[in-house]
Write a protein that holds these residues in place. Sequence first.
Motif, PDB file in Angstrom:
ATOM      1  N   VAL A  75       0.822  -1.210   0.000  1.00 53.47           N
ATOM      2  CA  VAL A  75       0.000   0.000   0.000  1.00 53.47           C
ATOM      3  C   VAL A  75       0.860   1.265   0.000  1.00 53.47           C
ATOM      4  CG1 VAL A  75      -2.007  -1.116   1.040  1.00 53.47           C
ATOM      5  CG2 VAL A  75      -0.348   0.033   2.505  1.00 53.47           C
ATOM      6  N   THR A  76       2.162   1.127   0.343  1.00 51.45           N
ATOM      7  CA  THR A  76       3.034   2.305   0.398  1.00 51.45           C
ATOM      8  C   THR A  76       4.271   2.216  -0.485  1.00 51.45           C
ATOM      9  OG1 THR A  76       4.193   1.408   2.328  1.00 51.45           O
ATOM     10  CG2 THR A  76       2.338   2.931   2.743  1.00 51.45           C
ATOM     11  N   SER A  77       4.647   0.989  -0.914  1.00 50.88           N
ATOM     12  CA  SER A  77       5.847   0.848  -1.745  1.00 50.88           C
ATOM     13  C   SER A  77       5.763  -0.446  -2.546  1.00 50.88           C
ATOM     14  CB  SER A  77       7.110   0.839  -0.871  1.00 50.88           C
ATOM     15  OG  SER A  77       7.090  -0.278   0.001  1.00 50.88           O
ATOM     16  N   MET A  78       6.688  -0.628  -3.479  1.00 48.64           N
ATOM     17  CA  MET A  78       6.723  -1.850  -4.289  1.00 48.64           C
ATOM     18  C   MET A  78       6.961  -3.038  -3.366  1.00 48.64           C
ATOM     19  SD  MET A  78       6.425  -3.374  -7.034  1.00 48.64           S
ATOM     20  CE  MET A  78       6.935  -3.353  -8.698  1.00 48.64           C
ATOM     21  N   SER A  79       6.176  -4.085  -3.541  1.00 51.40           N
ATOM     22  CA  SER A  79       6.264  -5.254  -2.679  1.00 51.40           C
ATOM     23  C   SER A  79       6.043  -6.516  -3.502  1.00 51.40           C
ATOM     24  CB  SER A  79       5.196  -5.142  -1.589  1.00 51.40           C
ATOM     25  OG  SER A  79       5.226  -6.239  -0.719  1.00 51.40           O
ATOM     26  N   GLY A  80       6.748  -7.555  -3.145  1.00 53.53           N
ATOM     27  CA  GLY A  80       6.578  -8.845  -3.794  1.00 53.53           C
ATOM     28  C   GLY A  80       7.450  -8.998  -5.014  1.00 53.53           C
ATOM     29  N   CYS A  81       7.484 -10.219  -5.504  1.00 50.27           N
ATOM     30  CA  CYS A  81       8.188 -10.536  -6.738  1.00 50.27           C
ATOM     31  C   CYS A  81       7.574 -11.813  -7.291  1.00 50.27           C
ATOM     32  CB  CYS A  81       9.694 -10.701  -6.491  1.00 50.27           C
ATOM     33  SG  CYS A  81      10.105 -12.032  -5.370  1.00 50.27           S
ATOM     34  N   ALA A  83       5.010 -14.174  -8.803  1.00 51.58           N
ATOM     35  CA  ALA A  83       3.594 -14.323  -9.112  1.00 51.58           C
ATOM     36  C   ALA A  83       2.698 -13.263  -8.489  1.00 51.58           C
ATOM     37  CB  ALA A  83       3.113 -15.704  -8.674  1.00 51.58           C
ATOM     38  N   VAL A  84       3.128 -12.636  -7.402  1.00 51.96           N
ATOM     39  CA  VAL A  84       2.295 -11.646  -6.718  1.00 51.96           C
ATOM     40  C   VAL A  84       3.132 -10.398  -6.457  1.00 51.96           C
ATOM     41  CG1 VAL A  84       0.863 -11.151  -4.703  1.00 51.96           C
ATOM     42  CG2 VAL A  84       0.977 -13.487  -5.585  1.00 51.96           C
ATOM     43  N   ARG A  85       2.631  -9.264  -6.956  1.00 52.92           N
ATOM     44  CA  ARG A  85       3.301  -7.977  -6.731  1.00 52.92           C
ATOM     45  C   ARG A  85       2.250  -6.926  -6.437  1.00 52.92           C
ATOM     46  NH1 ARG A  85       6.389  -8.049 -12.166  1.00 52.92           N
ATOM     47  NH2 ARG A  85       4.986  -9.762 -12.480  1.00 52.92           N
ATOM     48  N   MET A  86       2.647  -5.955  -5.622  1.00 54.78           N
ATOM     49  CA  MET A  86       1.718  -4.876  -5.281  1.00 54.78           C
ATOM     50  C   MET A  86       2.508  -3.591  -5.077  1.00 54.78           C
ATOM     51  SD  MET A  86      -1.199  -4.993  -2.375  1.00 54.78           S
ATOM     52  CE  MET A  86      -1.970  -3.543  -1.749  1.00 54.78           C
ATOM     53  N   TRP A  87       1.924  -2.470  -5.519  1.00 55.48           N
ATOM     54  CA  TRP A  87       2.568  -1.166  -5.380  1.00 55.48           C
ATOM     55  C   TRP A  87       1.502  -0.075  -5.435  1.00 55.48           C
ATOM     56  CZ3 TRP A  87       2.395  -4.250  -9.612  1.00 55.48           C
ATOM     57  CH2 TRP A  87       1.926  -3.694 -10.801  1.00 55.48           C
ATOM     58  N   PRO A  88       1.809   1.091  -4.829  1.00 50.64           N
ATOM     59  CA  PRO A  88       0.816   2.180  -4.835  1.00 50.64           C
ATOM     60  C   PRO A  88       0.673   2.792  -6.230  1.00 50.64           C
ATOM     61  CG  PRO A  88       2.798   2.861  -3.689  1.00 50.64           C
ATOM     62  CD  PRO A  88       2.991   1.422  -4.066  1.00 50.64           C
ATOM     63  N   PRO A  95      -6.614   7.230  -2.572  1.00 46.61           N
ATOM     64  CA  PRO A  95      -5.411   6.395  -2.546  1.00 46.61           C
ATOM     65  C   PRO A  95      -5.746   4.953  -2.922  1.00 46.61           C
ATOM     66  CG  PRO A  95      -5.673   7.628  -0.496  1.00 46.61           C
ATOM     67  CD  PRO A  95      -6.926   7.812  -1.291  1.00 46.61           C
ATOM     68  N   SER A  96      -4.934   4.385  -3.799  1.00 42.55           N
ATOM     69  CA  SER A  96      -5.152   3.010  -4.217  1.00 42.55           C
ATOM     70  C   SER A  96      -3.810   2.363  -4.541  1.00 42.55           C
ATOM     71  CB  SER A  96      -6.100   2.945  -5.422  1.00 42.55           C
ATOM     72  OG  SER A  96      -5.557   3.630  -6.533  1.00 42.55           O
ATOM     73  N   SER A  97      -3.869   1.043  -4.723  1.00 47.52           N
ATOM     74  CA  SER A  97      -2.670   0.279  -5.083  1.00 47.52           C
ATOM     75  C   SER A  97      -3.009  -0.686  -6.203  1.00 47.52           C
ATOM     76  CB  SER A  97      -2.162  -0.525  -3.873  1.00 47.52           C
ATOM     77  OG  SER A  97      -1.648   0.319  -2.892  1.00 47.52           O
ATOM     78  N   TRP A  98      -1.986  -1.041  -6.957  1.00 48.06           N
ATOM     79  CA  TRP A  98      -2.106  -2.062  -7.991  1.00 48.06           C
ATOM     80  C   TRP A  98      -1.727  -3.401  -7.370  1.00 48.06           C
ATOM     81  CZ3 TRP A  98      -4.664  -0.318 -11.870  1.00 48.06           C
ATOM     82  CH2 TRP A  98      -4.444   0.953 -12.385  1.00 48.06           C
ATOM     83  N   LEU A 117      -8.236  -1.344   3.206  1.00 45.83           N
ATOM     84  CA  LEU A 117      -7.315  -2.475   3.303  1.00 45.83           C
ATOM     85  C   LEU A 117      -6.293  -2.237   4.415  1.00 45.83           C
ATOM     86  CD1 LEU A 117      -6.307  -5.206   2.310  1.00 45.83           C
ATOM     87  CD2 LEU A 117      -4.947  -3.990   0.588  1.00 45.83           C
ATOM     88  N   THR A 118      -5.757  -1.028   4.489  1.00 49.21           N
ATOM     89  CA  THR A 118      -4.777  -0.701   5.528  1.00 49.21           C
ATOM     90  C   THR A 118      -5.390  -0.834   6.917  1.00 49.21           C
ATOM     91  OG1 THR A 118      -3.592   0.791   4.043  1.00 49.21           O
ATOM     92  CG2 THR A 118      -3.233   1.106   6.390  1.00 49.21           C
ATOM     93  N   GLU A 119      -6.596  -0.301   7.099  1.00 45.61           N
ATOM     94  CA  GLU A 119      -7.270  -0.405   8.396  1.00 45.61           C
ATOM     95  C   GLU A 119      -7.488  -1.861   8.781  1.00 45.61           C
ATOM     96  OE1 GLU A 119     -10.895   1.882   8.430  1.00 45.61           O
ATOM     97  OE2 GLU A 119      -9.867   3.644   7.616  1.00 45.61           O
ATOM     98  N   TRP A 120      -7.911  -2.669   7.833  1.00 44.93           N
ATOM     99  CA  TRP A 120      -8.184  -4.078   8.093  1.00 44.93           C
ATOM    100  C   TRP A 120      -6.884  -4.823   8.420  1.00 44.93           C
ATOM    101  CZ3 TRP A 120      -7.023  -8.732   5.562  1.00 44.93           C
ATOM    102  CH2 TRP A 120      -7.771  -9.838   5.984  1.00 44.93           C
ATOM    103  N   LEU A 121      -5.824  -4.569   7.641  1.00 44.29           N
ATOM    104  CA  LEU A 121      -4.542  -5.217   7.922  1.00 44.29           C
ATOM    105  C   LEU A 121      -4.015  -4.818   9.297  1.00 44.29           C
ATOM    106  CD1 LEU A 121      -2.851  -4.937   4.422  1.00 44.29           C
ATOM    107  CD2 LEU A 121      -3.517  -7.059   5.575  1.00 44.29           C
TER     108      LEU A 121
END
Length: 155
Positions: A75-81, A83-88, A95-98, A117-121
């Motif tokens: 939700v704040t920076s590039m994460s994962g490598c 099969a699964v990746r996520m970034w703002p 505010p959203s993320s891919w 998502l952030t609140e839930w996490l």
Amino acid sequence: MHRDQSPLRPRSAPELVPSLLLDLDQMLDEFTRLPMRAKFRFDPGMPAVITVQFLAERGPSLIWHIGRELLHRGVTSMSGCGAVRMWPTLPGERPSSWLLLESEEVEALFELPTAPLTEWLDATYRIVSAEAEMDGLNWDGFLRELLDEPAAPSE
């Protein structure tokens, strides 16, 4: 070992954090969005993994197991490598993320709102901290299952 008796999962775990139902968009191409919903589930018996069920309007839903830390960082920076990746996304109105999911059969890009998502996490981390995620694992059973060895005889 029967798959319902995985050493990584207790037989039952209370739902201390209710599931999160998120409205998100699947990007079909550069300009086409398909609105859909996803259900995020947290199991305190398996806290390092979040189960995400993508609910299709027609046809079967799709379930992915995604690392909780990957989602939290994504939700704040590039994460994962892999099969699964996520970034703002770029700063905008909301505010959203891919979230990019890839397998041999599927490649899907989703845009999801980060605030809920952030609140839930954060609520999941109040139940089981990041430092305690691996405390309850049965490593011997996990390795036996991973190596497909028979379980040790019980006394």
